[in-house]
Each structure stands twice: as C-alpha cells, then as structure tokens.
Design a protein around this motif. Structure first.
Motif, PDB file in Angstrom:
ATOM      1  N   GLU A 141       1.072  -1.166  -0.046  1.00  0.00           N
ATOM      2  CA  GLU A 141       0.009   0.043  -0.064  1.00  0.00           C
ATOM      3  C   GLU A 141       0.914   1.371  -0.106  1.00  0.00           C
ATOM      4  O   GLU A 141       0.443   2.292  -0.633  1.00  0.00           O
ATOM      5  N   ALA A 142       1.981   1.237   0.852  1.00  0.00           N
ATOM      6  CA  ALA A 142       2.763   2.471   0.677  1.00  0.00           C
ATOM      7  C   ALA A 142       3.772   2.642  -0.384  1.00  0.00           C
ATOM      8  O   ALA A 142       3.825   3.742  -0.875  1.00  0.00           O
ATOM      9  N   ALA A 143       3.900   1.429  -1.292  1.00  0.00           N
ATOM     10  CA  ALA A 143       4.559   1.659  -2.564  1.00  0.00           C
ATOM     11  C   ALA A 143       3.577   2.222  -3.321  1.00  0.00           C
ATOM     12  O   ALA A 143       4.057   2.865  -4.208  1.00  0.00           O
ATOM     13  N   GLN A 181      -3.807  -5.043  -6.357  1.00  0.00           N
ATOM     14  CA  GLN A 181      -4.944  -4.964  -7.281  1.00  0.00           C
ATOM     15  C   GLN A 181      -5.897  -4.089  -6.594  1.00  0.00           C
ATOM     16  O   GLN A 181      -6.317  -3.101  -7.356  1.00  0.00           O
ATOM     17  N   ARG A 182      -5.910  -3.696  -5.320  1.00  0.00           N
ATOM     18  CA  ARG A 182      -6.853  -2.810  -4.641  1.00  0.00           C
ATOM     19  C   ARG A 182      -6.206  -1.263  -5.036  1.00  0.00           C
ATOM     20  O   ARG A 182      -6.719  -0.284  -5.158  1.00  0.00           O
ATOM     21  N   ALA A 183      -4.953  -1.326  -4.943  1.00  0.00           N
ATOM     22  CA  ALA A 183      -4.054  -0.193  -5.036  1.00  0.00           C
ATOM     23  C   ALA A 183      -3.731   0.059  -6.576  1.00  0.00           C
ATOM     24  O   ALA A 183      -3.284   1.363  -6.842  1.00  0.00           O
ATOM     25  N   GLY A 184      -4.183  -0.533  -7.594  1.00  0.00           N
ATOM     26  CA  GLY A 184      -4.058  -0.332  -9.000  1.00  0.00           C
ATOM     27  C   GLY A 184      -2.481  -0.405  -9.370  1.00  0.00           C
ATOM     28  O   GLY A 184      -2.269  -0.012 -10.464  1.00  0.00           O
ATOM     29  N   LEU A 185      -1.946  -1.342  -8.465  1.00  0.00           N
ATOM     30  CA  LEU A 185      -0.562  -1.808  -9.039  1.00  0.00           C
ATOM     31  C   LEU A 185      -0.198  -2.985  -9.748  1.00  0.00           C
ATOM     32  O   LEU A 185      -1.140  -4.124  -9.586  1.00  0.00           O
TER      33      LEU A 185
END
Length: 244
Positions: A141-143, A181-185
C-alpha cells in the motif's frame, strides 16, 4: 499467462570466471528470446562481478523482448545507467554494497519520500518502475503512494516454506497480490522460484503479471539444456494445478 523474464546474471558470472567471452552473454540473451522468454533481466552491481555496465548497453541494442534492469537506486552510477539505456522496466532493489544476492524488500513506509522522487525520475523518461517489496500489505500500500507502476514480491520465503505446506507458504503472497490489485498496481515476483514451486505460485497469486528467474533456471539448463528448460518454465506458468 504470466510472462517469464530470464535473469542472465549467472551467465555473466560464468563468463567472468575465465575472462574472454565464453559463454557469450549477448548470444545467450538472444537465444533465451528465441526459445520463448518474454523478457531479459539483468542486475548490475557496483563491482560488476557479473553483469558489466557495458553489457547493459550492448543488450539494449539487440533485445526485442522486454528489458528489465534491477538495482539499487541509491547508487548514482546505476541511476545514470538506467536513464541512459531507458529499458522497458527498472526494478528498484535495496541491495547493500557487496551483497551476495537480494534478501529483502524496500521499507516503502520509511523511504516513501525518497522512493517517490526516484520513481518520478524514471517515469519521466518513460521507464516503467517496479519496487521490490516483501509480501506485506502495508508495504504494498505504501509503495502505491510513491507512484510506482508495479511491485515485485520477494519470494524467498515462499520457496523456503513450500514443501512444508504450499497453501500456507503462498498465503501472504495471495494477500499482497490482492492489496496490489486494490491499489491499482501491476504485480511481478522473483527469487528462488523454480520448476517445483512455480506452478502453484503463478496459479494462486492474483494479478501476477511477470516472474524474473535466473539462478534456478540456469542451474536446470545444465541438465536439461537452455531451450528445453525455458519451455518447461513456460509450461509451469501456463498450467492449471487443479488439472494435474
């Protein structure tokens, strides 16, 4: 299908052991492409003990698949190399000086501001950026806050615990994949993946796009031959373990 990027560091290690140009690193890279690999990965280190900086420039001239350069962006020489070569992807790895091999991911919370600056510098030049991280939701998430395009999950823990229970070994990676996936990465993975553990990992981790494999693949090639080995790895990535 998950893409296979072949890390050719070990080919360079063998070449450097005797000097000269045997094995021929450039020819090997081109053969990997010809045998089906969808990418080539190199990880030049400051001491150039395997991949030399001149190798990177030569590879850029001839490769037709995705070129991925791994390394530590705290080394200005590495940053200058990547910005000059402009590979398809740069994977930022927090290696220490003289480190034998990568053994941990970025603390993307502690180094968030620094990584944001570095990610921005590479993306400005049209280079896709991936951050090497441990399979921890908070690190993923921080990434995402840095603006990186992808994360690469460090898979040594999965490989080490695979034979003790593959579902349990993969569980943190499944959760990290869902977080990405949630973060769009986008999602990559690498380190100690091999013909025994790759199939389950690729089928289990959601959103996995690419694996980078070097040491195990080159070791297998000593027995099976390079073309056959690459084909075996590609079959593992394409297989559904539920059909076995």
């Amino acid at each position: 299908m998950v893409r296979l990027s072949v890390n050719i560091n070990k080919i360079a290690t063998l070449r450097n052991a005797r000097g000269g140009n045997n094995p021929d690193l450039i020819k090997t890279a081109l053969d990997c492409e010809r045998f089906g690999a969808q990418g080539i990965t190199v990880h030049p280190r400051p001491d150039e003990r395997h991949i030399r900086y001149e190798d990177v420039y030569r590879l850029k001239e001839v490769l037709t698949t995705e070129f991925n350069i791994e390394g530590n962006c705290t080394e200005q020489k590495f940053v200058d190399l990547v910005l000059a070569v402009k590979p398809a992807q740069v994977t930022l790895v927090p290696d220490a000086q003289g480190q034998l091999t990568s053994n941990h991911g970025w603390n993307t919370i502690e180094h968030n501001r620094y990584l944001t600056d570095m990610v921005g510098a590479f993306k400005k030049e049209g280079i896709r950026v991936s951050l090497f991280v441990d399979p921890l939701i908070d690190m993923v998430e921080a990434a995402a806050e840095t603006g990186t395009d992808r994360v690469e999950l460090y898979t040594e823990a999965y490989a080490s615990h695979y034979h003790q229970g593959f579902e349990l070994a993969a569980a943190p990676y499944v959760q990290a994949g869902l977080a990405a996936q949630r973060a769009g990465l986008g999602l990559n993975a690498g380190h100690d993946l091999d013909l025994e553990n790759l199939q389950y990992f690729a089928a289990s981790v959601p959103g996995l796009q690419e694996v980078s494999i070097g040491h195990a693949l080159i070791c297998d090639a000593l027995y099976y031959g390079l073309e056959n080995t690459i084909q075996q790895y590609l079959r593992q990535l394409a297989a559904n373990p539920n059909q076995q």
